[in-house]
Design a protein around this motif. Sequence first.
Motif, short mmCIF file in Angstrom:
data_model
loop_
_atom_site.label_atom_id
_atom_site.label_comp_id
_atom_site.label_asym_id
_atom_site.label_seq_id
_atom_site.Cartn_x
_atom_site.Cartn_y
_atom_site.Cartn_z
N GLN A 197 0.83 -1.21 0.00
CA GLN A 197 0.00 0.00 0.00
C GLN A 197 0.86 1.24 0.00
N ASN A 198 0.47 2.22 -0.82
CA ASN A 198 1.24 3.46 -0.88
C ASN A 198 0.34 4.66 -1.12
N HIS A 199 0.94 5.84 -1.10
CA HIS A 199 0.15 7.07 -1.10
C HIS A 199 -0.36 7.47 -2.49
N PHE A 200 0.13 6.81 -3.55
CA PHE A 200 -0.21 7.22 -4.91
C PHE A 200 -1.68 6.94 -5.23
N ILE A 201 -2.38 7.93 -5.75
CA ILE A 201 -3.77 7.73 -6.19
C ILE A 201 -3.81 7.75 -7.72
N LYS A 202 -3.42 8.88 -8.34
CA LYS A 202 -3.35 8.91 -9.81
C LYS A 202 -2.47 10.07 -10.27
N VAL A 235 0.82 2.02 8.46
CA VAL A 235 1.98 2.56 7.76
C VAL A 235 1.86 2.24 6.28
N ILE A 236 2.00 3.27 5.45
CA ILE A 236 2.03 3.03 4.00
C ILE A 236 3.26 3.71 3.40
N LEU A 237 3.62 3.26 2.21
CA LEU A 237 4.77 3.82 1.50
C LEU A 237 4.40 5.21 0.98
#
Length: 254
Positions: free
Chosen positions: A69-74, A193-195
């Motif tokens: 899981q990470n912070h990127f949406i688009k 915690v996410i990247l």
Amino acid sequence: MTTKSRKKIYEGKAKILYEGPEPGTLVQYFKDDATAFNAQKKAVLDGKGVINNRISEFVMTKLNNIGVQNHFIKRLNLREQLIREVEIIPLEVVCRNVVAGSMAKRFGLPEGQQLPRSIIEFYYKNDALEDPMVTEEHVTAFNWANTQEIDEILAMTLRVNDFLSGMFAAVGITLVDFKIEYGRLFEGEFSRVILADEISPDSCRLWDSTTGDKLDKDRFRRDMGNVIESYTEVAKRLGIMGDMPKVIEGGITS
Ligand code: 5GP
């Protein structure tokens, strides 16, 4: 909303964070600025932000697909991506497969020596202190992260390393080392915690597997030239140049 009318939340050396369109989101803008040695060395590399935005999108999307899981949406446009707002954990997490950079210097080892296993290091993210290396004891004693968060960070970093090593090996690139950052995503009173941040040739050491040529920020740090050409080569090998404007020394042509 144009970039100018957005509220700036934070400006770092290579990126700017703006308020996002919805609560809990931010817009991450990739600058062309390059810095090294704690910003003592500075330059503007035309097109770097465009390439790193695209490479980071590609990598974060792949990682999300395998459950990291990470912070990127688009991606929003050439230089901007929509991300989830997190509380950044003040650690630079470095994972190494091959001796290089500060590890070579610290232990007097030759660059290029394969490590018997991947090694993860923590650095306290603090420019004024020049990001000192720290141990897990420091991390928990100073409440930068708790033991459960450290365990999650270690496990996720090894997964990122395994996946990225394979992804780059498939296109003839050795992942020597990289730096990643993590953040806390709050859901009510709980957080996980996410990247976060970015994964690009600015934050990884990438060597051509056959020639050993450096395809990363060391080209800038060590005045080796052809920085943008090398970043472009990484994007090309990953197969993501098709939808990018032509970035050349001196600017973007289309
Ligand atoms: P070293 O500790 O050898 O200088 O760096 C190890 C790895 O982490 C390299 O891939 C390097 O690019 C990355 N790294 C370390 N510190 C930073 C930093 O402050 N910014 C970026 N972008 N990468 C870093």
